[in-house]
Write a protein that holds these residues in place. Structure first.
Motif, PDB file in Angstrom:
ATOM      1  N   VAL A  44       0.848  -1.206   0.000  1.00 59.17           N
ATOM      2  CA  VAL A  44       0.000   0.000   0.000  1.00 59.17           C
ATOM      3  C   VAL A  44       0.878   1.248   0.000  1.00 59.17           C
ATOM      4  N   GLN A  45       0.646   2.123  -0.974  1.00 60.46           N
ATOM      5  CA  GLN A  45       1.373   3.391  -0.972  1.00 60.46           C
ATOM      6  C   GLN A  45       0.583   4.430  -0.186  1.00 60.46           C
ATOM      7  N   MET A  46       1.327   5.367   0.416  1.00 61.71           N
ATOM      8  CA  MET A  46       0.671   6.427   1.170  1.00 61.71           C
ATOM      9  C   MET A  46       0.007   7.429   0.216  1.00 61.71           C
TER      10      MET A  46
ATOM     11  N   LEU B 207       2.068  16.230  -2.709  1.00 61.36           N
ATOM     12  CA  LEU B 207       2.575  15.235  -3.660  1.00 61.36           C
ATOM     13  C   LEU B 207       2.435  13.855  -3.072  1.00 61.36           C
ATOM     14  N   GLU B 208       2.403  12.869  -3.938  1.00 60.76           N
ATOM     15  CA  GLU B 208       2.475  11.487  -3.456  1.00 60.76           C
ATOM     16  C   GLU B 208       3.735  10.884  -4.035  1.00 60.76           C
ATOM     17  N   TRP B 209       4.365   9.987  -3.270  1.00 62.47           N
ATOM     18  CA  TRP B 209       5.551   9.306  -3.768  1.00 62.47           C
ATOM     19  C   TRP B 209       5.333   7.813  -3.561  1.00 62.47           C
ATOM     20  N   VAL B 210       5.801   7.231  -2.465  1.00 66.44           N
ATOM     21  CA  VAL B 210       5.591   5.794  -2.273  1.00 66.44           C
ATOM     22  C   VAL B 210       5.117   5.505  -0.842  1.00 66.44           C
ATOM     23  N   GLY B 211       6.060   5.485   0.067  1.00 62.14           N
ATOM     24  CA  GLY B 211       5.765   5.214   1.477  1.00 62.14           C
ATOM     25  C   GLY B 211       7.003   5.594   2.265  1.00 62.14           C
TER      26      GLY B 211
ATOM     27  N   HIS C 269      -5.035   5.209  -3.546  1.00 61.52           N
ATOM     28  CA  HIS C 269      -4.865   5.265  -5.006  1.00 61.52           C
ATOM     29  C   HIS C 269      -3.901   4.231  -5.586  1.00 61.52           C
ATOM     30  N   GLU C 270      -2.922   3.766  -4.760  1.00 59.44           N
ATOM     31  CA  GLU C 270      -1.979   2.752  -5.248  1.00 59.44           C
ATOM     32  C   GLU C 270      -1.848   1.684  -4.164  1.00 59.44           C
ATOM     33  N   PRO C 271      -2.874   0.834  -4.024  1.00 55.35           N
ATOM     34  CA  PRO C 271      -2.871  -0.115  -2.909  1.00 55.35           C
ATOM     35  C   PRO C 271      -1.869  -1.262  -3.043  1.00 55.35           C
TER      36      PRO C 271
HETATM   37 CA    CA Z   1       3.244   6.584  -6.080  1.00 56.01          CA
END
Ligand code: CA
Length: 356
Positions: free
Chosen positions: A150-152, A208-212, A233-235
């Motif tokens: 799961v991405q943050m 912004l979103e990146w990964v975790g 959005h990126e589970p």
């Molecule tokens: Ca991402």
């Protein structure tokens, strides 16, 4: 009688010489990855697969991995593998959505499956079948290449209390999730990775979103944006290995089996590596920066995101028959998988939290 013994002997000779040749054949391959070769854990599967294949073939089959710094074509991997400049690639399937929207199914989609649900769909549902179907026209074989889990939901400078708070917000968020955010009034921008921190720090973007945590900590976003939102959005973002089909077909059978086994091993390993990195990074972040607030988007915001996601899926399903087929297939599998995830993992965690 004499003839048949001779033909058996010839057949034996052919078989044994073919086997001996296969076992000793020297094969030198090259792999291009989307990431800089030091960007772990994303770069880890590409760096590790060659080492494993070489070890299993006594150094006869080698795969040299080139990072983005070498080939300078982060988003040219599919074309390079298709064209045969590289026999293999390591990237993310959803980067090719401009070539075929159905490539998105093999990375992750908003409100989609978790890592364990998705691997079950890939290997024990119809996921791999559709993967082969979609990639066939590119002349490449596609394999799962490592999962981030799961991405943050991303780093925000201001708290999001309502859908209205999203209007006009400048955010870096790529892919289908970017389309969802744009529908909700977000000003979606794409900024190269190297400029993200400065853009957030100086206010050129608000979020912004990146990964975790494991990957985000190296970028320093936690120093300039205090709200860290949980994911939607990126589970379960899956990376991909691509293999040029003609090159694969020319490999001795033993090497094919070794390569497939090695790809599966290093793909699983990336998930473990990233999980450990995130656990360690989060422990450090919350100690060093106690003002970071972990937030989950409020229900009306999540409902608006889900509605926008459904509208986008419906639009693509209307335009593309295969999209609709894969969407229906994945939804049907996910319904059963999610019931089990809730009963097992979700309730186990809730239960163990009761006695903390
Ligand atoms: Ca991402």
């Amino acid at each position: 009688m004499k003839k048949s013994i001779t033909s058996i002997f010839i057949a034996f000779l052919l078989f044994s010489s073919h086997s001996a040749f296969a076992a000793q054949k020297t094969v030198k391959w090259k792999l291009a990855m989307t990431w800089p070769s030091t960007l772990t854990p994303l770069a880890s599967p590409a760096n590790k697969v060659g080492k494993l294949v070489s070890a299993m073939t006594g150094g006869k089959f080698t795969i040299k991995a080139d990072g983005k710094e070498k080939h300078k074509a982060a988003l040219g991997i599919l074309d390079m593998v298709k064209g045969g400049q590289y026999q293999m690639g390591h990237s993310g399937s959803y980067y090719w959505k401009g070539k075929d929207i159905n490539t998105v199914w093999f990375t992750t989609v908003p409100f989609g499956m978790t890592q364990s649900e998705q691997y079950a769909w890939f290997y024990y549902g119809d996921g791999i079948k559709y993967m082969n179907q979609v990639y066939d026209k590119f002349g490449v074989l596609n394999f799962p290449g490592g999962n981030t889990g799961v991405q943050m939901g991303g780093w925000f400078k201001k708290e999001i209390n309502s859908v209205a708070d999203l209007k006009g917000l400048k955010m870096r968020i790529p892919g289908l999730a970017g389309e969802v955010m744009a529908k909700l009034g977000v000003n979606v921008t794409n900024i190269p990775a190297g400029e993200l921190y400065t853009s957030l720090d100086r206010g050129a973007i608000d979020a912004l979103e990146w990964v975790g945590p494991g990957m985000d900590i190296k970028m320093g976003f936690h120093k300039v944006a205090p709200f860290y939102y949980t994911g939607w959005h990126e589970p379960a973002s899956e990376m991909q290995f691509m293999v040029n089909k003609k090159a694969f077909d020319k490999l001795p059978k033993e090497y094919q089996a070794i390569l497939i086994t090695a790809m599966k091993a290093v793909a699983s390993d990336m998930y473990y590596e990233n999980f450990a990195a995130s656990a360690n990074a989060w422990a450090k972040m919350k100690t060093d920066f106690p003002k970071i607030k972990v937030k989950t988007f409020p229900a009306p915001v999540v409902q608006a995101m889900k509605k926008a996601t459904d509208d986008i899926f419906a639009k693509y399903a209307g335009e593309n028959k295969l999209f609709k087929e894969i969407y229906d297939n994945q939804q049907a599998f996910m319904k059963k998988a999610r019931a089990w995830s809730i009963m097992s993992q979700f309730h186990y965690i809730k239960t163990s939290e009761m006695v903390k």
